[in-house]
Design an enzyme around this catalytic site. Sequence first.
Site, PDB file in Angstrom:
ATOM      1  CG  HIS A 221     118.944  33.950  -3.454  1.00 43.02           C
ATOM      2  ND1 HIS A 221     119.350  34.825  -4.425  1.00 43.02           N
ATOM      3  CD2 HIS A 221     119.173  32.721  -3.927  1.00 43.02           C
ATOM      4  CE1 HIS A 221     119.792  34.144  -5.446  1.00 43.02           C
ATOM      5  NE2 HIS A 221     119.692  32.857  -5.183  1.00 43.02           N
TER       6      HIS A 221
ATOM      7  CB  CYS B 181     127.132  21.207   3.516  1.00 50.51           C
ATOM      8  SG  CYS B 181     125.520  20.527   3.137  1.00 50.51           S
TER       9      CYS B 181
END
Lengths: 856, 856
Positions: free
Chosen positions: B415, B791
Site C-alpha cells: 500500500h 491501469c
Amino acid sequence: MIFEPISQTAPIHADEHGARAKCLQRLIRLDMPVPDTVALPFEAVRKLASGAEFDLNEMLDHFGELPLVSVRPSAQTSDWGGPGTVLNIGMNPQSVEKLAKKTGKAAAEALYLRFIQSYAIDVARLDAEEFPPSQTIKEALAAYEIEVEEPFPTDVSVQLSEVLRSMARAWEGTSARLLRQAKGAPADAGLGLLVQRMAFGLGQGESGSGVIQFVNAETGEPQITGRYLSQSQGREALAEADRAIYLTKDERGSSLEEREPETFAALIEQGARCRFGLREEMQIEFTLEDGELSMIDALRVPRGAFANLRIAVDLANDDVIPTDHALLRVEPQALTELLHPRVDPDAPREILATGIAASPGAATGKIVFSATAAQTAAAQGEACILVRAETSTEDIRGMHEALGVLTERGGITSHAAVIARGLGVPCVVGASSINVSMKDKTVELETGEILGAGDVITLDGAAGQALRGAVATLPAALNDYFTTFMGWAETAADIGVRANVDSEGEAEVARRFGADGIGLCRTEHMFFEDDRLTVMREMIFADETSDRTQALARLLPMQRNDFKELFRVMDGKPVCIRLFDPPLHEFLPSSKNGVRKLAEAMDLPVSKVNARVESLTEFNPMLGLRGVRLGVTVPEIYEMQARAIFEATVECKAEGIHAAPEIMIPLVSVMREVEVIQARIEAMAAAVHVESGVEFDYKLGVMVETPRAALRSGDIAKHAGFISFGTNDLTQMTYGLSRDDAGRFMGAYVAQNVYPEDPFHTLDVEGVGELLSLGCERARSESEGITLSICGEHAGNPDSIAYCRSLGMNYVSCSPYRVPGSRLAAAQLAVRDKGIRKEKRSISNSFRKAVELIKR
Amino acid sequence: MIFEPISQTAPIHADEHGARAKCLQRLIRLDMPVPDTVALPFEAVRKLASGAEFDLNEMLDHFGELPLVSVRPSAQTSDWGGPGTVLNIGMNPQSVEKLAKKTGKAAAEALYLRFIQSYAIDVARLDAEEFPPSQTIKEALAAYEIEVEEPFPTDVSVQLSEVLRSMARAWEGTSARLLRQAKGAPADAGLGLLVQRMAFGLGQGESGSGVIQFVNAETGEPQITGRYLSQSQGREALAEADRAIYLTKDERGSSLEEREPETFAALIEQGARCRFGLREEMQIEFTLEDGELSMIDALRVPRGAFANLRIAVDLANDDVIPTDHALLRVEPQALTELLHPRVDPDAPREILATGIAASPGAATGKIVFSATAAQTAAAQGEACILVRAETSTEDIRGMHEALGVLTERGGITSHAAVIARGLGVPCVVGASSINVSMKDKTVELETGEILGAGDVITLDGAAGQALRGAVATLPAALNDYFTTFMGWAETAADIGVRANVDSEGEAEVARRFGADGIGLCRTEHMFFEDDRLTVMREMIFADETSDRTQALARLLPMQRNDFKELFRVMDGKPVCIRLFDPPLHEFLPSSKNGVRKLAEAMDLPVSKVNARVESLTEFNPMLGLRGVRLGVTVPEIYEMQARAIFEATVECKAEGIHAAPEIMIPLVSVMREVEVIQARIEAMAAAVHVESGVEFDYKLGVMVETPRAALRSGDIAKHAGFISFGTNDLTQMTYGLSRDDAGRFMGAYVAQNVYPEDPFHTLDVEGVGELLSLGCERARSESEGITLSICGEHAGNPDSIAYCRSLGMNYVSCSPYRVPGSRLAAAQLAVRDKGIRKEKRSISNSFRKAVELIKR
C-alpha cells in the site's frame, strides 16, 4: 375455441395440455371407465386469462343436452399446483328437474345449492360468510344478486365461461406464480383445463365417491389405503373422515370390501392395471353412480423420501420398470436425507430460530458454547449441541464431539457448514435472528428470551431449524432397499465417486457408503487434537530449523498413525492426502487467555507470543503464506508428512494391508512449485525405501485451485500423476470472492438475480467452468492418461457432476454423506445418456404379478 | 589457434569477439591510428579456460620479431566487465636490450620490472607485498622464483599463453559471474580477448599517454575533459592526477593544447570523427610515442542519467543520429529518476537502514510516527518523514503531507509503495532491520540505537536507503532537453499513456508530464480528509436508508468539487473516475482510542461502535463486500458519486471548462452487476440533465480485475464503453496471492526461481497475460470499437507495456511520475517495430558540424 376431447388417439401432450390431461388419456388407453373429458390447451387458457371470449357451444354439445360438468386444472407438472376444481357446472332449475328424476329432488337441489355457493365464493369471489351451509337455494340466489347486482347465471355456457376465465386468471395471480416458481416452474409455465362430464356420487343405488392407493405413503410397503363415502362427490371421503368408511376389512366391520365386494374387486383390478400401465404407484379418485364405477382422476401417490426409494425398487423388482428407470425415480438430494435420522414430521415443533439448512439430520442435546465444553459433555456421555457466533478451525474438535452445530453467522459454504457436512453432523448456520454472546454464554432469541448452557434443543438440519426441547426423531433408512438401489447406481455410473475424509471415523462412513476411495484428506485437521496442537505451536515458534525439525519429529509418529488408520479402513482403495495447507497462524490462540496459556506452556513472555502471533497475521490469509508456499519456504513440514505417508505404507504392507497413497500439493500457481516439492518427495520416498528395504508405490499430484494453475495445467501435468480441481478456492479466486465473507451480500445478490445462484453451491459453468474445461483439456493434451477430478463442495451437486463428467473427469470427491447422492447423480447421467433401456417385457406376466402383489 | 587480425574488412562481431573488438574495428574503419590488434573469439577463450593448449606462434608472428603486446578483455557488452588489462607482455632481457635503443635503458628496464610485478601479482596470483615498487629487477625475479619454485618465464609465447589463460579463467570465476549476471548478462556470456601491439608512452621525443572525452559526464554539455601524462602508459594519467596535465588551456598554464598544439588539434579531429562514426560520445585512450599519436581504445563515456538524456538530444539535434534513435538511448527507468530531486552521489552518507527502493527521489525531514503528526508538522511548515511499521489507508492523509515514507514491512507493491509512487513521494519499504514501535514512538536501528520523533533523516528512494541527518540533494532535471525528448517520444508512440491520479495536485503533475488523461481516479482516497471521514463514518453507521442518504448528501458537494478540480486541470482530456471500491470497514477506527473518539462524536455507546466495527470486519477483505458489490447492495453511494460527477460536468460547462468524464465500475465479476449499475447511472444522468437543462456526455466502463470478468469480457463489453484491466487485483486473484502478504515469502520465491520475477512488479504474461489476452479478444469481438487499457502498477513497466501494446490496447495508465518513462517505453516499442529510420544524411555537413561543436 380449441379443445380436444380426450380419447385413446387424441394428440394430448403434457407440455400442451398438462400432466393431468395426459394421465387421464393413459387411463383411457388402459380401458378404464373415465367420464368424457375435453382438454383446453395452455394456449387457450392463456387467451382466456387475457380477456378473449370463446364460443363454448361446440364444447358443450360434446356433453349432450343439459350438460353437467366439472373443471379441473392441468399444469405441466402436478407439483406446480393450480386453482381448485369446480364441480356441478350446468346446475340450474332445468337441470335440477331433470336430475331429480335420477337422484331424487332433495339430492338434485342439494347439488344446485352447492354449485351456487361454490360459484359465488370461488368464481365471483364473494364473501363466504354470506353463503352458510344452512342456506336455502332461494336465500343463496338472493345473496348472490345483492352482492353482484345481477341475477345468478343459469345459462350453462355463461357458467362454464366464467369458471374457465376465473381459473385461468387465478393461475396468472402473483402468489400462484411465486408459489409454483418456488417449486421450479418457469416464469411462463402454462395451465391446461379439463372439462369433464360429472359422474355423480349421489342418487339411487350405491352412489358415492372415494380415493384408493396401494402403498403406504410413509414406508412404501404394499398396503391398500383410502376412504369411501356414500352420497358424496370428489374428495369428500377424505375431508369427512368420521362419516367415511375404510376400503379393506376393518375391525369396525364396515368397509367397501364387505359392503360392495364386486366394486372392491374391480377397484383392485383397475389399480393393478393403473400401476402397470402408468408404471407408478397412483392414488385414484373414483365415483360410484348407482353401482357403476367411474375413474375420475389419478395422481402419483404423495410420499416421503423413504417410501419413494422403496417404491422405485419394488417397481423394478416387479418388472414394472427397468432398474435404470428406477434410478431416475429418486432425487440425489432426497437420498442424502435418508442417511440421517430426521425430525419426525408429525411431531409438534416449537421453532426457536431459523437459519440456513447447512447439513441435514436431526440432533437433540444440551447447549454448549465451546469446543472444550463439548468435549467435557461427550466425556460424560451427555449429548450436546455446539452453539457459536461462527466457527473457526479451533472448533473442529468440538464439532467432532457435538451432535449438532448452530451458528449465528455464516453461509452454506462457511467453515462450520463444510465441516459439518463432512462429519455428517446436523448443522444450521446463519441463524441471524439469534444473538450468541460467547462472553456471557447465552443465546438471545428473537423474542428476547435467553437460553443458556444446558438448555436442551433439537436441530432439524434439513429444515434449518432450532427447536425447543427434545423432539421425536425417525432413524436413518439404511436398509436392503437402499443397498439394492445403490448397487444399481454403481453399475450404471461411468464417473467415479470418492469421499473427502479427514479422520478414521469419516473413512468408515465413506467405505460404508461405497466410496471408490478418498479423494481429499485434509491433513491439517489432524493437528488440532489437544496433544498435537501444543507440538504444532512449538514448531511454529521455533526460531531455528533444528528446533522446528525436533517438534516435527514428535508429530511424525502421530501422522504416521493417522495415515495407517486411513489405509487400513480403505484397504486397497486409493487415499489421496493433501499436504499441509492452511496459514500457520490458524494454529495460534486467538484469545488473550489462550495466549497467556501458551506463554506459560512454552515458558515464553506473553509479549513474545503476542509478537509472533501478530507477525503471522495476514491481511488476506486466504491469499497468503499457505499451501505449497509454506511447503517451499519451510520444507520440514512436507518432508515430515511425506515420511509419515511412506512409513505408514511400509508398515501396512507388513500387516497385509494394501495401502494406495496419493500425495497432493495444494495452492499451486506455477509449475516450478511442483518441481521443487516433487524433488523433495522423491528424495524422501527413496530414503524410506532404503531404510526399510520395502518397495512401495505412490502417486504425486496437484490440487488446482488458483486460476493460474488451471490456465497452466499443461505445464503442471508434466510433473503430476493426477490433478484434482479444488473448486471452493477456485471459485473464490475466479470471482474475487471470499466464501467466508460472501454471506453478507449473497442473499441480496441471488434475490436480485445478479448471480443466478450462489456459485459456492452450484458450479459457475460460465466462469469457473471455463477454467475447469481449459484445465482438463490442457492437462490431457500434455499427459493423456492423467487422472482428473474435482474435490470441492460442488462435487456433491448433480449439475456440477454432470459438467465434470462432460469434461471427461475420472471422478468427483465429496463429503462422505454426499457419496450416495453423487453416485446416484452420476448414474442418472449415464442412464439419460444411453436412453432408458426399453426392455421387451412379458406384459401378461408382469401384469399378473402386479395384481397379485396388490392383493397381498 | 583461431584469431582474427582486426582490419576494416575482418569478420568481427560483438557477439563473437566482444564490444571492444568491434569498437576498435570501427576506429580502424575511420582511419584512426590503432596499433595492430588481433581478436580471440569467445569460443577460443572458453577453450583456454577449460585447459586447452594453443600454439601461439602464428599470432606472435603477426607482431614481428621480439613482439611486445598488451591483452585487453572484450565482453559482448562493455558493462559486463572483465579481467584487468595486462601490458608489456614480451618483456625479457632481449627485449629490454632492443627497446633500450629506442627509449633508453632506464625506461626499458622500468617496463621490464613493471611487467614482472604485474605478471607475478595478476597472473601468477602472488602476494603483492612481495613486490613493492622500490624493488629491483633482480629482487623481483628472485621473489618470483622463491614463491613459484620456477624461474620467471622469459619466453614470449609462455608469457602470453599464461596471461590469456589467467584472464580466461578469471572470467569463469564465481564472483565475476555473479557480478555480470547482476548487470543482466546471461549465464553463458562469453569473453573475447584482444592482443594489441604495445604503443609505448615512454622514450625519446614527446611520449606519454592520456584520456580524452568531449562532454561533461554529469551534465552532458560539450566540454573537452581528460588528462595527459608524459612518459606513462595506459590510464596512468587518470591515476596520477597530481603529475598529469590538463588537455585544454588552464590557469596553471600547462596543458597539452599549449605544449603540443598539433597533437591536440589531431586529437580534436579524431574525436569528432569518432563521435560521428560511432554515433556516440566516446572516451578515447591515446598514446604519444615520440610524437606519434595512437588510439589505443575507446569506450562510451560513462555518464549519469541526466547527461545521457542531453547527449542523446544533442546527437540527434546535431544530425549524428535520427530522433528515433535518440529515443532508444535512454532507459525508461532512468527517465523516471530525473523527475525527482536525488541524493548527491558525491555527498557523504551514513546509512541507517536499507530496504526496498519503492519510490525514487530524495527527502529530508524530521521523523513523525502518525498521519496526524505529519499534518501538524506540515501545518507548521516543517519537513517530515512518516515512519510506520506498515501503512494503511488511514495514513494517506499523512502521506500527502510527509516528504517521504519509511516502513518496516511491505513490498514493492504494498500500500505505502503504490501510494508513494502515485504521489511522487520518496519511499523505502520493508526496511526489516529496523523495529518501529508505534506505541513508544521510536525506531530501533539494527545497531540498537534508538531514534525518536523529531530526529532528522534523509531518504534515498532510488537506493532504498535511510540516511542520518540532512544529506545534500540535487534538483530534478526538468529542462528543455527533457521537454524536447518527450516531444519526440509522444510523436513516435502508438499507444496512449494516461495517469492514475487521486487529487488535484497529482493531476497537475500528470498534466505537466504530458499524460493523455486520467486513466484511474480512485475516489475512496477523497474520503480520508478529516472533515469527510466523520461524515463517511456517519454514513456507515446509518441504520436507515434515509440517514445514509443524508450523510451522503453532505459528501455530495465535496465530491462535486473534487471532480471539478480534476476536470479543470485536465481540461479537455478524459478523466476516468472509478466508483467507490474499498470495504467500508477501512473507514472505521482501528484503535481503541479511535473507537472512543468516534463513539463520543456520534453520541453512541462504545459497545455499539465496537459491534459495528466487528460486524464489518472480514476474513479476507480483498475478496469481500467492496467495489460493485457495495454498489449493488448499498445503491446510495454510487448514486451520490454519479450525481457529483454529472453536476461537476454541468458546472464546468458553464465555466467554459471541457469536462470529459468516464465512470468506471470496480470489481465486476458478472455482467449483471454492470447492467444493474448502468441502469442507475443512466437514471442519474437523466435526472441531472432534467434538473440543469444542460446536455453532457460521459462514458461508462468496467474495471476488469477478477479472472471471471476477464473470461466474460464479451458479455461485459455489451454494457461497457471501455474496459480497463486492473492488473494488481487480477494478479492477486489469478495467483491466489495477496500483495500485502506476499512480502513474507516473495524474496525466497524469486531467489529460488520459483517465480522468475515478482508478478506484482513484472506482468505474468503466461497466466495473468492470458487472461488479458482473452479479455481483449472477447471484448473486441463483441464490441469492435471498445476502448481497452490497463491501469495496474504494471502499466509503468516497459515489458508490460510491450505486452499490452501487442494485445492492441489503446492506452496504459500509471502513476503520474511514471508517465514519462511509460511514454518513452511506448515510443521505443514503436521505433523498434518500424526499424530505425535510415536517413540519408549529408555526411560532410554533419561531420563539419561535429568538429565545430567539439572545438567550441
